[in-house]
Enzyme design. Structure first.
Site, PDB file in Angstrom:
ATOM      1  N   ASP A  30     -36.141   3.269  11.649  1.00  0.00           N
ATOM      2  CA  ASP A  30     -36.890   2.038  11.365  1.00  0.00           C
ATOM      3  C   ASP A  30     -38.235   2.302  10.687  1.00  0.00           C
ATOM      4  OD1 ASP A  30     -34.813   0.789  12.739  1.00  0.00           O
ATOM      5  OD2 ASP A  30     -35.840   1.093  14.648  1.00  0.00           O
ATOM      6  N   GLU A  31     -38.303   3.344   9.899  1.00  0.00           N
ATOM      7  CA  GLU A  31     -39.561   3.666   9.220  1.00  0.00           C
ATOM      8  C   GLU A  31     -39.788   2.742   8.036  1.00  0.00           C
ATOM      9  OE1 GLU A  31     -37.100   5.849   9.674  1.00  0.00           O
ATOM     10  OE2 GLU A  31     -37.816   7.442  10.975  1.00  0.00           O
TER      11      GLU A  31
ATOM     12  N   LYS B  47     -37.199   2.646   5.589  1.00  0.00           N
ATOM     13  CA  LYS B  47     -36.533   3.398   4.516  1.00  0.00           C
ATOM     14  C   LYS B  47     -35.992   2.443   3.458  1.00  0.00           C
ATOM     15  CE  LYS B  47     -33.858   5.510   7.641  1.00  0.00           C
ATOM     16  NZ  LYS B  47     -34.504   5.320   8.927  1.00  0.00           N
TER      17      LYS B  47
ATOM     18  N   GLY C 234     -29.876  -0.232  11.220  1.00  0.00           N
ATOM     19  CA  GLY C 234     -30.181  -1.565  10.677  1.00  0.00           C
ATOM     20  C   GLY C 234     -31.147  -1.383   9.531  1.00  0.00           C
ATOM     21  N   HIS C 235     -30.822  -1.992   8.432  1.00  0.00           N
ATOM     22  CA  HIS C 235     -31.551  -1.750   7.203  1.00  0.00           C
ATOM     23  C   HIS C 235     -31.993  -3.095   6.653  1.00  0.00           C
ATOM     24  CE1 HIS C 235     -31.868   1.873   5.030  1.00  0.00           C
ATOM     25  NE2 HIS C 235     -31.559   1.307   3.890  1.00  0.00           N
TER      26      HIS C 235
ATOM     27  N   THR D  67     -27.158   1.921  21.289  1.00  0.00           N
ATOM     28  CA  THR D  67     -27.020   0.577  20.729  1.00  0.00           C
ATOM     29  C   THR D  67     -25.676  -0.038  21.133  1.00  0.00           C
ATOM     30  OG1 THR D  67     -26.031   1.453  18.711  1.00  0.00           O
ATOM     31  CG2 THR D  67     -28.424   1.144  18.690  1.00  0.00           C
TER      32      THR D  67
ATOM     33  N   THR E 212     -29.253  10.186  18.542  1.00  0.00           N
ATOM     34  CA  THR E 212     -27.966   9.620  18.177  1.00  0.00           C
ATOM     35  C   THR E 212     -26.933  10.759  18.089  1.00  0.00           C
ATOM     36  OG1 THR E 212     -26.858   8.079  16.683  1.00  0.00           O
ATOM     37  CG2 THR E 212     -28.388   9.635  15.656  1.00  0.00           C
TER      38      THR E 212
ATOM     39  N   ARG F 215     -34.146  -5.443  20.185  1.00  0.00           N
ATOM     40  CA  ARG F 215     -34.963  -4.920  21.286  1.00  0.00           C
ATOM     41  C   ARG F 215     -36.409  -4.696  20.849  1.00  0.00           C
ATOM     42  NH1 ARG F 215     -31.785   0.279  23.422  1.00  0.00           N
ATOM     43  NH2 ARG F 215     -31.249   0.426  21.241  1.00  0.00           N
TER      44      ARG F 215
ATOM     45  N   GLY G 292     -47.248  -3.512   1.875  1.00  0.00           N
ATOM     46  CA  GLY G 292     -46.900  -4.893   2.211  1.00  0.00           C
ATOM     47  C   GLY G 292     -45.404  -5.009   2.396  1.00  0.00           C
TER      48      GLY G 292
HETATM   49  P1  GTP Z   1     -34.791   1.793   8.319  1.00  0.00           P
HETATM   50  O1  GTP Z   1     -34.229   1.544   9.687  1.00  0.00           O
HETATM   51  O2  GTP Z   1     -35.732   2.926   8.250  1.00  0.00           O
HETATM   52  O3  GTP Z   1     -33.780   1.734   7.235  1.00  0.00           O
HETATM   53  O4  GTP Z   1     -35.757   0.694   7.975  1.00  0.00           O
HETATM   54  P2  GTP Z   1     -35.569  -0.789   8.061  1.00  0.00           P
HETATM   55  O5  GTP Z   1     -35.694  -1.272   6.671  1.00  0.00           O
HETATM   56  O6  GTP Z   1     -34.395  -1.214   8.836  1.00  0.00           O
HETATM   57  O7  GTP Z   1     -36.832  -1.030   8.965  1.00  0.00           O
HETATM   58  P3  GTP Z   1     -37.127  -2.281   9.821  1.00  0.00           P
HETATM   59  O8  GTP Z   1     -35.951  -2.831  10.479  1.00  0.00           O
HETATM   60  O9  GTP Z   1     -38.293  -1.915  10.637  1.00  0.00           O
HETATM   61  O10 GTP Z   1     -37.567  -3.300   8.695  1.00  0.00           O
HETATM   62  C1  GTP Z   1     -38.516  -2.977   7.801  1.00  0.00           C
HETATM   63  C2  GTP Z   1     -39.428  -4.172   7.787  1.00  0.00           C
HETATM   64  O11 GTP Z   1     -40.694  -3.669   7.536  1.00  0.00           O
HETATM   65  C3  GTP Z   1     -39.040  -5.125   6.692  1.00  0.00           C
HETATM   66  O12 GTP Z   1     -39.214  -6.441   7.124  1.00  0.00           O
HETATM   67  C4  GTP Z   1     -40.038  -4.799   5.585  1.00  0.00           C
HETATM   68  O13 GTP Z   1     -40.452  -5.911   4.857  1.00  0.00           O
HETATM   69  C5  GTP Z   1     -41.205  -4.284   6.392  1.00  0.00           C
HETATM   70  N1  GTP Z   1     -41.964  -3.285   5.658  1.00  0.00           N
HETATM   71  C6  GTP Z   1     -41.516  -2.147   5.059  1.00  0.00           C
HETATM   72  N2  GTP Z   1     -42.550  -1.488   4.489  1.00  0.00           N
HETATM   73  C7  GTP Z   1     -43.649  -2.225   4.739  1.00  0.00           C
HETATM   74  C8  GTP Z   1     -45.032  -2.070   4.421  1.00  0.00           C
HETATM   75  O14 GTP Z   1     -45.450  -1.109   3.803  1.00  0.00           O
HETATM   76  N3  GTP Z   1     -45.867  -3.059   4.874  1.00  0.00           N
HETATM   77  C9  GTP Z   1     -45.431  -4.137   5.581  1.00  0.00           C
HETATM   78  N4  GTP Z   1     -46.313  -5.040   5.987  1.00  0.00           N
HETATM   79  N5  GTP Z   1     -44.151  -4.307   5.879  1.00  0.00           N
HETATM   80  C10 GTP Z   1     -43.282  -3.371   5.475  1.00  0.00           C
HETATM   81  P1  IMP Z   2     -26.603   5.325  19.519  1.00  0.00           P
HETATM   82  O1  IMP Z   2     -26.684   6.011  18.218  1.00  0.00           O
HETATM   83  O2  IMP Z   2     -26.228   3.882  19.427  1.00  0.00           O
HETATM   84  O3  IMP Z   2     -25.755   6.057  20.524  1.00  0.00           O
HETATM   85  O4  IMP Z   2     -28.069   5.320  20.166  1.00  0.00           O
HETATM   86  C1  IMP Z   2     -28.694   6.514  20.590  1.00  0.00           C
HETATM   87  C2  IMP Z   2     -30.218   6.391  20.471  1.00  0.00           C
HETATM   88  O5  IMP Z   2     -30.582   6.334  19.106  1.00  0.00           O
HETATM   89  C3  IMP Z   2     -30.802   5.130  21.122  1.00  0.00           C
HETATM   90  O6  IMP Z   2     -32.074   5.431  21.636  1.00  0.00           O
HETATM   91  C4  IMP Z   2     -30.929   4.170  19.947  1.00  0.00           C
HETATM   92  O7  IMP Z   2     -31.906   3.201  20.163  1.00  0.00           O
HETATM   93  C5  IMP Z   2     -31.313   5.141  18.834  1.00  0.00           C
HETATM   94  N1  IMP Z   2     -30.899   4.667  17.506  1.00  0.00           N
HETATM   95  C6  IMP Z   2     -29.668   4.756  16.951  1.00  0.00           C
HETATM   96  N2  IMP Z   2     -29.677   4.235  15.705  1.00  0.00           N
HETATM   97  C7  IMP Z   2     -30.937   3.830  15.457  1.00  0.00           C
HETATM   98  C8  IMP Z   2     -31.595   3.237  14.313  1.00  0.00           C
HETATM   99  O8  IMP Z   2     -31.009   2.985  13.254  1.00  0.00           O
HETATM  100  N3  IMP Z   2     -32.923   2.976  14.454  1.00  0.00           N
HETATM  101  C9  IMP Z   2     -33.592   3.271  15.577  1.00  0.00           C
HETATM  102  N4  IMP Z   2     -33.040   3.828  16.669  1.00  0.00           N
HETATM  103  C10 IMP Z   2     -31.725   4.111  16.611  1.00  0.00           C
HETATM  104 MG    MG Z   3     -33.673   0.135  10.978  1.00  0.00          MG
END
Ligand code: GTP
Ligand code: IMP
Ligand code: MG
Length: 459
Positions: free
Chosen positions: A14-15, A17, A41-42, A135, A250, A330, A448
């Site tokens: 959830d960085e 990416k 989740g992306h 998950t 994971t 969560r 942003g």
């Molecule tokens: P990965 O799990 O790493 O693939 O990332 P993700 O895209 O699923 O991350 P997450 O579910 O946390 O969602 C990313 C959220 O952060 C999205 O709503 C983006 O709009 C937001 N976001 C990403 N980069 C930035 C940023 O630099 N600033 C802000 N304010 N929001 C950001």
């Molecule tokens: P699993 O991969 O569903 O078995 O989960 C194992 C661990 O990895 C748990 O702590 C999850 O919350 C974490 N995890 C798995 N996939 C993700 C992801 O995409 N983002 C963040 N945490 C994750």
């Molecule tokens: Mg994610």
């Protein structure tokens, strides 16, 4: 050779990416998902036909699908859930994304997640005294079956219904005994019933010409010097089964090496590895988190109720960053940027550059809370150390961070701050400290929520 960008999460997933993926994918010929499954989740943004920006969450299909000319591959390292795949393809069509069925290809040697894997995930988690917070998407049991050589591959779905039923019968023999022993008779599998359903999924894949020889498919792109390939890493370094916080991780190798093999690539094919970090850290599920802030999340990972005036720093950060899981909803644990961990992740994944997302969010948190911190060293087992320990599970100790603290925060106007030099002084200093501690240049900075809110430095 083609240009190959590898985007790897450096923290606990959830960085953000998705933003870096989008930056490269809009010009890519091929985007590949390589590891994990519907546990990832992306968040993806795209402009619809009316020109509005639409937000969409994808779990299996590479985010590059929102760009009309991009081909997408679900590589051999992915644990493929056919139900989720079908839902996503429908959602993409409903959102007028151009012809997703002809642009998503699936490696025939991909592992298939079966419904019983989700029941097994639940069962195994319930038997653990210390939960890992899975998950529940069946990913661990699907990979376990693969390692036992009783897993099903996508190619199995293309067999005759009888052949598939006999393979399922072997695969579920031991699982059915387990379900009976643990009074889960409702989970006992009838191989013929399941074969009918999964054979029809196979027919769907065949009719739409979706199954490919992954190696040969990728090679066609690799051999073209003008082609651009993006590999969308899932999860992260610290969640990897190989280098992560075992057992709180994971079940696939979400690092560079696992991601490469899951994408049908070799180390010689890579042009650039980008390690994506958040400007503050988050984690869902259990496991060590040295820079975690105190918040109203209990040991089960549940948010306990509190009034605004009772909020701890972890709560303030979670609310400002809206840190709730894209897959499970969560609440995420939150904490400060950990440059020791970021350095370790960069070493493990061979990062050429770092991306730091959410620099704007951290600045806002600093303004609200009064300060921001960055951890540059740990105190662990009575000593100051500058590496990430691999034995926390056994010492029962989480390192205590030594922080550099900045008073206040900063405000980033992402529309007008498009270069590093235009960022507020403290924000630039924050980035400089990360570069000094990790030894890796920060080339990409998220300022942003939108895809365009990304500074790309000329370094
Ligand atoms: P990965 O799990 O790493 O693939 O990332 P993700 O895209 O699923 O991350 P997450 O579910 O946390 O969602 C990313 C959220 O952060 C999205 O709503 C983006 O709009 C937001 N976001 C990403 N980069 C930035 C940023 O630099 N600033 C802000 N304010 N929001 C950001
Ligand atoms: P699993 O991969 O569903 O078995 O989960 C194992 C661990 O990895 C748990 O702590 C999850 O919350 C974490 N995890 C798995 N996939 C993700 C992801 O995409 N983002 C963040 N945490 C994750
Ligand atoms: Mg994610």
């Amino acid at each position: 050779m083609a240009d190959v960008k590898l985007i790897i999460g450096a923290n606990w997933g959830d960085e953000g990416k998705g933003k870096v993926d989008a930056y490269f994918s809009k010009e890519a010929d091929l985007v590949i998902r390589a590891t994990g499954g519907a546990n990832a989740g992306h968040t993806v943004y795209y402009n619809n036909t009316s020109g509005e920006t639409v937000k969409m969450a994808l779990h299996l299909v590479p985010g590059g699908i929102v760009y009309n000319y991009t081909m997408c591959l679900i590589g051999q390292g992915v644990a493929l859930d056919m139900e989720v795949l079908q839902e996503e393809l429908k959602m993409l069509s409903d959102n007028y994304i151009f012809d997703p069925k002809s642009r998503v290809k699936i490696s025939g040697t991909c592992n298939v997640v079966m419904p019983y894997h989700k029941d097994l995930d639940r069962l195994h988690e319930s038997l653990k005294s210390k939960k890992i917070g899975t998950t529940g998407k069946g990913i661990g049991p699907a990979y376990s079956d693969n390692r036992l050589r009783t897993g099903l591959l996508v190619y199995d779905l293309l067999l005759s219904e009888q052949e598939l039923a006999s393979k399922i019968a072997v695969a579920i023999k031991a699982h059915n005994e387990l379900f009976k022993a643990f009074n889960m008779s409702e989970c006992v599998v009838d191989p013929n019933e399941l074969a009918t359903i999964y054979h029809s999924y196979g027919k769907f894949l065949k009719d739409n010409n979706m199954v490919v020889n992954g190696h040969e498919f990728v090679k066609k792109y690799l051999d073209n010097p003008l082609a651009k390939i993006v590999v969308e890493g899932a999860q992260s370094t610290r969640l990897s089964i190989e280098n992560g916080d075992y057992p709180n991780c994971t079940s696939s190798d979400s690092n560079t090496l696992g991601t490469l093999s899951g994408a049908h690539l070799s180390h010689k094919d890579v042009t650039e590895v980008i390690n994506v970090n958040k400007a503050y850290f988050t984690r869902v599920g259990n496991g060590p988190f040295p820079t975690e802030y105190v918040s109203h999340i209990n040991s089960q990972g549940e948010l306990t109720s509190y009034e605004k005036q009772e909020a701890f720093e972890g709560d303030i950060l979670r609310e400002i960053g809206k840190e709730y899981g894209a897959t499970t909803g969560r609440p995420r644990r939150t904490g400060a940027f950990d440059a020791v961990l970021a350095k370790n992740s960069a070493e493990i994944s061979g990062a050429d550059y770092l991306c730091i997302t959410r620099l704007d969010t951290l600045g806002e948190y600093g303004l609200e809370h009064g300060s921001v911190q960055i951890c540059t060293e740990y105190k662990y087992e009575g000593k100051n150390i500058s590496y990430y320990p691999d034995n926390m599970e056994f010492t029962h100790e989480t390192p205590t961070p030594n922080y550099i603290t900045f008073d206040g925060g900063w405000k980033i106007d992402s529309e007008n701050m498009k270069t590093f030099d235009s960022l507020p002084f403290k924000a630039r200093l924050f980035i400089k400290i990360i570069e000094e501690t990790t030894g890796v240049p920060v080339k990409y900075i998220g300022t942003g929520p939108n895809n365009c809110d990304l500074i790309v430095r000329d370094i």
